[in-house]
Design a protein around this motif. Structure first.
Motif, PDB file in Angstrom:
ATOM      1  N   TYR A   1      74.602 -18.092  74.087  1.00 18.43           N
ATOM      2  CA  TYR A   1      74.647 -19.432  73.501  1.00 18.43           C
ATOM      3  C   TYR A   1      73.516 -19.608  72.501  1.00 18.43           C
ATOM      4  O   TYR A   1      72.347 -19.328  72.797  1.00 18.43           O
ATOM      5  CB  TYR A   1      74.568 -20.485  74.609  1.00 18.43           C
ATOM      6  N   LEU A   2      73.910 -20.080  71.296  1.00 20.19           N
ATOM      7  CA  LEU A   2      72.971 -20.287  70.200  1.00 20.19           C
ATOM      8  C   LEU A   2      72.741 -21.759  69.885  1.00 20.19           C
ATOM      9  O   LEU A   2      71.707 -22.117  69.324  1.00 20.19           O
ATOM     10  CB  LEU A   2      73.496 -19.594  68.924  1.00 20.19           C
ATOM     11  N   LEU A   3      73.729 -22.605  70.227  1.00 21.15           N
ATOM     12  CA  LEU A   3      73.700 -24.003  69.796  1.00 21.15           C
ATOM     13  C   LEU A   3      73.469 -24.953  70.972  1.00 21.15           C
ATOM     14  O   LEU A   3      73.993 -24.731  72.076  1.00 21.15           O
ATOM     15  CB  LEU A   3      75.022 -24.367  69.109  1.00 21.15           C
ATOM     16  N   SER A   4      72.721 -26.013  70.727  1.00 20.17           N
ATOM     17  CA  SER A   4      72.483 -27.047  71.736  1.00 20.17           C
ATOM     18  C   SER A   4      73.712 -27.942  71.840  1.00 20.17           C
ATOM     19  O   SER A   4      73.938 -28.805  70.996  1.00 20.17           O
ATOM     20  CB  SER A   4      71.260 -27.887  71.351  1.00 20.17           C
ATOM     21  N   ARG A   5      74.529 -27.712  72.861  1.00 19.86           N
ATOM     22  CA  ARG A   5      75.711 -28.542  73.107  1.00 19.86           C
ATOM     23  C   ARG A   5      76.329 -28.114  74.427  1.00 19.86           C
ATOM     24  O   ARG A   5      75.796 -27.251  75.131  1.00 19.86           O
ATOM     25  CB  ARG A   5      76.727 -28.400  71.979  1.00 19.86           C
ATOM     26  N   GLU A   6      77.476 -28.720  74.763  1.00 20.48           N
ATOM     27  CA  GLU A   6      78.188 -28.317  75.962  1.00 20.48           C
ATOM     28  C   GLU A   6      79.144 -27.165  75.625  1.00 20.48           C
ATOM     29  O   GLU A   6      79.982 -27.285  74.734  1.00 20.48           O
ATOM     30  CB  GLU A   6      78.977 -29.493  76.530  1.00 20.48           C
ATOM     31  N   HIS A   7      79.010 -26.066  76.328  1.00 19.50           N
ATOM     32  CA  HIS A   7      79.869 -24.900  76.151  1.00 19.50           C
ATOM     33  C   HIS A   7      80.801 -24.772  77.347  1.00 19.50           C
ATOM     34  O   HIS A   7      80.529 -25.312  78.423  1.00 19.50           O
ATOM     35  CB  HIS A   7      79.021 -23.623  76.024  1.00 19.50           C
ATOM     36  N   THR A   8      81.896 -24.051  77.156  1.00 19.61           N
ATOM     37  CA  THR A   8      82.834 -23.844  78.261  1.00 19.61           C
ATOM     38  C   THR A   8      83.180 -22.356  78.388  1.00 19.61           C
ATOM     39  O   THR A   8      83.165 -21.615  77.407  1.00 19.61           O
ATOM     40  CB  THR A   8      84.137 -24.635  78.064  1.00 19.61           C
ATOM     41  N   LEU A   9      83.478 -21.958  79.606  1.00 26.38           N
ATOM     42  CA  LEU A   9      83.912 -20.596  79.902  1.00 26.38           C
ATOM     43  C   LEU A   9      85.167 -20.697  80.762  1.00 26.38           C
ATOM     44  O   LEU A   9      85.142 -21.337  81.820  1.00 26.38           O
ATOM     45  CB  LEU A   9      82.817 -19.830  80.645  1.00 26.38           C
ATOM     46  N   GLU A  10      86.254 -20.107  80.304  1.00 24.04           N
ATOM     47  CA  GLU A  10      87.545 -20.257  80.965  1.00 24.04           C
ATOM     48  C   GLU A  10      87.807 -19.140  81.982  1.00 24.04           C
ATOM     49  O   GLU A  10      87.611 -17.958  81.690  1.00 24.04           O
ATOM     50  CB  GLU A  10      88.676 -20.264  79.941  1.00 24.04           C
ATOM     51  N   PHE A  11      88.233 -19.548  83.171  1.00 25.63           N
ATOM     52  CA  PHE A  11      88.812 -18.646  84.160  1.00 25.63           C
ATOM     53  C   PHE A  11      90.287 -19.029  84.247  1.00 25.63           C
ATOM     54  O   PHE A  11      90.657 -20.001  84.924  1.00 25.63           O
ATOM     55  CB  PHE A  11      88.129 -18.808  85.523  1.00 25.63           C
TER      56      PHE A  11
ATOM     57  N   ALA B   1      65.485 -18.998  78.766  1.00 28.89           N
ATOM     58  CA  ALA B   1      64.550 -18.310  77.882  1.00 28.89           C
ATOM     59  C   ALA B   1      64.476 -18.987  76.525  1.00 28.89           C
ATOM     60  O   ALA B   1      63.435 -19.014  75.886  1.00 28.89           O
ATOM     61  CB  ALA B   1      64.971 -16.851  77.723  1.00 28.89           C
ATOM     62  N   CYS B   2      65.607 -19.569  76.088  1.00 35.64           N
ATOM     63  CA  CYS B   2      65.680 -20.265  74.805  1.00 35.64           C
ATOM     64  C   CYS B   2      65.775 -21.773  75.004  1.00 35.64           C
ATOM     65  O   CYS B   2      64.960 -22.528  74.501  1.00 35.64           O
ATOM     66  CB  CYS B   2      66.880 -19.745  74.018  1.00 35.64           C
TER      67      CYS B   2
ATOM     68  N   SER C   1      63.377 -22.946  69.537  1.00 37.13           N
ATOM     69  CA  SER C   1      63.411 -22.682  68.101  1.00 37.13           C
ATOM     70  C   SER C   1      64.864 -22.694  67.642  1.00 37.13           C
ATOM     71  O   SER C   1      65.789 -22.759  68.450  1.00 37.13           O
ATOM     72  CB  SER C   1      62.753 -21.335  67.777  1.00 37.13           C
ATOM     73  N   TRP C   2      65.077 -22.579  66.340  1.00 36.44           N
ATOM     74  CA  TRP C   2      66.441 -22.593  65.794  1.00 36.44           C
ATOM     75  C   TRP C   2      67.109 -21.221  65.870  1.00 36.44           C
ATOM     76  O   TRP C   2      68.315 -21.117  65.640  1.00 36.44           O
ATOM     77  CB  TRP C   2      66.396 -23.026  64.323  1.00 36.44           C
ATOM     78  N   THR C   3      66.357 -20.202  66.159  1.00 37.12           N
ATOM     79  CA  THR C   3      66.917 -18.845  66.064  1.00 37.12           C
ATOM     80  C   THR C   3      67.081 -18.151  67.405  1.00 37.12           C
ATOM     81  O   THR C   3      67.558 -17.018  67.463  1.00 37.12           O
ATOM     82  CB  THR C   3      66.001 -17.964  65.187  1.00 37.12           C
TER      83      THR C   3
ATOM     84  N   SER D   1      49.751 -26.383  72.993  1.00 36.94           N
ATOM     85  CA  SER D   1      49.492 -26.980  71.682  1.00 36.94           C
ATOM     86  C   SER D   1      50.689 -26.892  70.763  1.00 36.94           C
ATOM     87  O   SER D   1      50.701 -27.503  69.700  1.00 36.94           O
ATOM     88  CB  SER D   1      48.302 -26.275  71.022  1.00 36.94           C
ATOM     89  N   LEU D   2      51.732 -26.114  71.146  1.00 35.55           N
ATOM     90  CA  LEU D   2      52.873 -25.918  70.260  1.00 35.55           C
ATOM     91  C   LEU D   2      53.906 -27.008  70.508  1.00 35.55           C
ATOM     92  O   LEU D   2      54.988 -26.775  71.036  1.00 35.55           O
ATOM     93  CB  LEU D   2      53.489 -24.534  70.498  1.00 35.55           C
ATOM     94  N   ALA D   3      53.569 -28.233  70.161  1.00 37.54           N
ATOM     95  CA  ALA D   3      54.436 -29.368  70.451  1.00 37.54           C
ATOM     96  C   ALA D   3      55.611 -29.448  69.491  1.00 37.54           C
ATOM     97  O   ALA D   3      56.681 -29.939  69.847  1.00 37.54           O
ATOM     98  CB  ALA D   3      53.628 -30.668  70.385  1.00 37.54           C
ATOM     99  N   LEU D   4      55.439 -28.993  68.250  1.00 39.52           N
ATOM    100  CA  LEU D   4      56.495 -29.082  67.258  1.00 39.52           C
ATOM    101  C   LEU D   4      57.430 -27.892  67.375  1.00 39.52           C
ATOM    102  O   LEU D   4      56.999 -26.771  67.626  1.00 39.52           O
ATOM    103  CB  LEU D   4      55.889 -29.129  65.851  1.00 39.52           C
ATOM    104  N   LYS D   5      58.735 -28.136  67.186  1.00 38.06           N
ATOM    105  CA  LYS D   5      59.705 -27.049  67.191  1.00 38.06           C
ATOM    106  C   LYS D   5      59.655 -26.329  65.852  1.00 38.06           C
ATOM    107  O   LYS D   5      59.784 -26.941  64.802  1.00 38.06           O
ATOM    108  CB  LYS D   5      61.112 -27.587  67.438  1.00 38.06           C
ATOM    109  N   LEU D   6      59.444 -25.012  65.916  1.00 36.68           N
ATOM    110  CA  LEU D   6      59.423 -24.231  64.698  1.00 36.68           C
ATOM    111  C   LEU D   6      60.841 -23.939  64.228  1.00 36.68           C
ATOM    112  O   LEU D   6      61.761 -23.871  65.044  1.00 36.68           O
ATOM    113  CB  LEU D   6      58.699 -22.904  64.944  1.00 36.68           C
TER     114      LEU D   6
END
Length: 526
Positions: free
Chosen positions: A132-142, A79-80, A112-114, A25-30
């Motif tokens: 990671y906190l933000l919805s986007r493409e992240h990179t990790l350098e080797f 998890a997020c 959620s936003w947090t 039932s929790l269709a909306l993002k809090l």
């Protein structure tokens, strides 16, 4: 005056709604998820909820995929962030011989936003982590691959990615749950008991006092088996985790021996000497029992498992003594400690453990304590590969070259006749069962039984022990209204040994057995 509407009030209402509302039932993002902000609530409110949602097992990472240039990981749910994908891009920005790479991780659809997701990234030569906190493409350098072997490994197998499923708060809570397991405190003892109740279904029913038996040593014979369960301190925490993965309701063992003059002794692998080293020792009973009664701060619970008279009649006391004295003073058998647990590709790992997580754990320890890693598994893994002197990264690369898997390597049975740099390797239970083997208890199939593959549970399920309670010593379980089929001689809580004394030995016993909690179902003739 209007009543104040504090953040804590808002959180309390939100938590209440979250726990009574179906997830579908929790269709909306809090704007926030109540679980993410639990620490802002009073401790008496937040911690019981965190304990319900997370436990010590949540500290373990989950393997979600391996990112290489030729293959991305596919989608997985975090998890997020509920949609995630990763891939590897090779480059040579530093002009080095083998170049480096950029791992791309695209995360989206946060609940959620947090919230945040925490990941561990591993190759045979590197282990790192990020969040990671933000919805986007992240990179990790080797920046640079350490060697051609690492470059080839990542090109073919990729960088392994592990998700900390509990998130930041869950991971912190899991750490809070794991830490006391190893503390020598009442908190540590209750934490170990709670873990075993939750994950194994152990009961820990309290026995009537006295909790130490007035033993008559005249009733103890050569070959009688001792099992111990420690529930606090360093060994208590280690044994708790050992019990969880193996299904054993005891974590240590020893064996009784009488000499030609009738004096009673105890043979034990894992006795701490004056230098603080864990070694094999043969000690007078009085010295051993005095220590367990008054000096062992792990609160050991101890049971004596007398041999059946027919089995005792087969027990070659001379051969047993020869074996015990030949091993006296040798190091404890760390080399094969974990291999008695792992018999199958996927039937021995409680979720979220798997062979990838084990490899990642070993890689971390290989960097932190290379000598410890070499003693615990490197030599044993070389034995399974038929190689010599390879360290863990080279072992992982060699497995990849052969087109095999690390899981298959771990499941290859240990062999009793393998010689390590410090001699034959026997853990506490392997030492006892090797003695039984030398004393003739596994005849006529002794050559086809590898007792270094046995866990403590495998040992106490053998049909070697007394099955007639009327023949047990009179002091056995004296004062307890529950009459166990063995003799508990120390401990506040009643010891349990499920499936005690039910199984006859057979060739290649315990070489291919699953052991998944909480039922620890065992396939026939495994």
């Amino acid at each position: 005056m209007e009543p104040s509407f504090s953040l804590k009030t808002l959180l309390t209402i939100s938590l209440f709604l979250f726990f009574i509302t179906p997830q579908s039932s929790l269709a909306l993002k809090l704007p926030f998820h109540p679980q993410d902000l639990l620490p802002l609530l009073p401790r008496q409110v937040s911690w019981p909820i965190l304990n319900r949602l997370n436990g010590a097992v949540d500290l373990l990472p989950t393997f979600v995929g391996a990112a290489s240039a030729s293959n991305d990981t596919g989608d997985w749910k975090g998890a997020c962030f509920y949609e995630n994908r990763a891939w590897m891009e090779f480059h040579n920005k530093t002009g080095s011989e083998f170049g480096g790479g950029t791992l791309h991780l695209k995360v989206s659809e946060a609940h959620s936003w947090t919230c945040m997701d925490i990941y561990v990234f591993a190759t045979p030569y590197h282990v790192t982590w990020d969040y990671y906190l933000l919805s986007r493409e992240h990179t990790l350098e080797f920046k640079e691959w350490e060697s051609k072997a690492e470059y080839e490994y990542v090109k073919n197998r990729g960088v392994s990615i592990f998700l900390m499923h509990a998130g930041m708060l869950g991971t912190l809570q899991a750490l809070w749950d794991v830490f006391p397991l190893f503390t020598n405190t009442g908190w540590g003892e209750s934490s170990n008991i709670g873990f075993l109740k939750k994950h194994m279904g152990a009961t820990f029913e309290q026995r009537p006092q006295p909790w130490a038996t007035n033993i008559s040593v005249d009733d103890i014979h050569s070959g009688d088996f001792l099992v111990l369960s420690k529930i606090r301190g360093r060994w208590g925490g280690f044994e708790t985790l050992e019990k969880w993965v193996s299904g054993a309701y005891a974590g240590h063992s020893a064996v009784c021996l009488r000499d030609s003059e009738g004096k009673l002794w105890v043979g034990e692998s894992g006795n701490e000497n004056e230098q603080g080293e864990d070694v094999i020792a043969v000690l007078p009973w009085d010295e051993w029992w005095e220590y367990e009664l008054n000096k062992d701060n792990s609160n050991p619970h101890i049971a004596l498992l007398p041999l059946h008279p027919d089995v005792r009649a087969k027990f070659n006391e001379t051969a047993a003594w020869e074996y015990a004295l030949s091993m006296n003073g040798r190091p404890y058998g760390y080399h094969n400690l974990i291999f008695s647990w792992i018999d199958t590709l996927d039937g021995n790992y409680p979720p979220p453990l798997d062979a990838h997580v084990v490899a990642s754990f070993m890689t971390v320890w290989n960097h932190i304590q290379p000598e410890y890693a070499a003693n615990m598994w490197n030599e044993a893994l070389n034995k399974r590969l038929g190689t010599q002197g390879l360290d863990l990264p080279d072992i992982l690369v060699e497995v990849e070259k052969r087109g095999s898997s690390f899981g298959k390597l771990l499941s290859i049975p240990e062999q009793d006749d393998w010689l390590y740099t410090d001699g034959k390797s026997t853990s506490c239970v392997a030492f006892v069962l090797e003695m039984y083997k030398e004393a003739g208890l596994f005849d006529p199939i002794a050559s086809s039984v590898q007792v270094t593959e046995f866990t403590i549970k495998d040992a106490y399920t053998l049909r070697f022990f007394e099955n007639n309670s009327s023949r047990l010593p009179k002091w056995c379980n004296d004062g307890d209204d529950v009459k166990l089929p063995f003799c508990q001689i120390k401990g506040k809580y009643r010891m349990e040994l499920p499936e005690y004394n039910i199984m006859d030995p057979y060739p290649h016993m315990n070489e291919r057995c699953p052991s998944l909690p909480p039922k620890y179902f065992r396939t026939q003739s495994c």
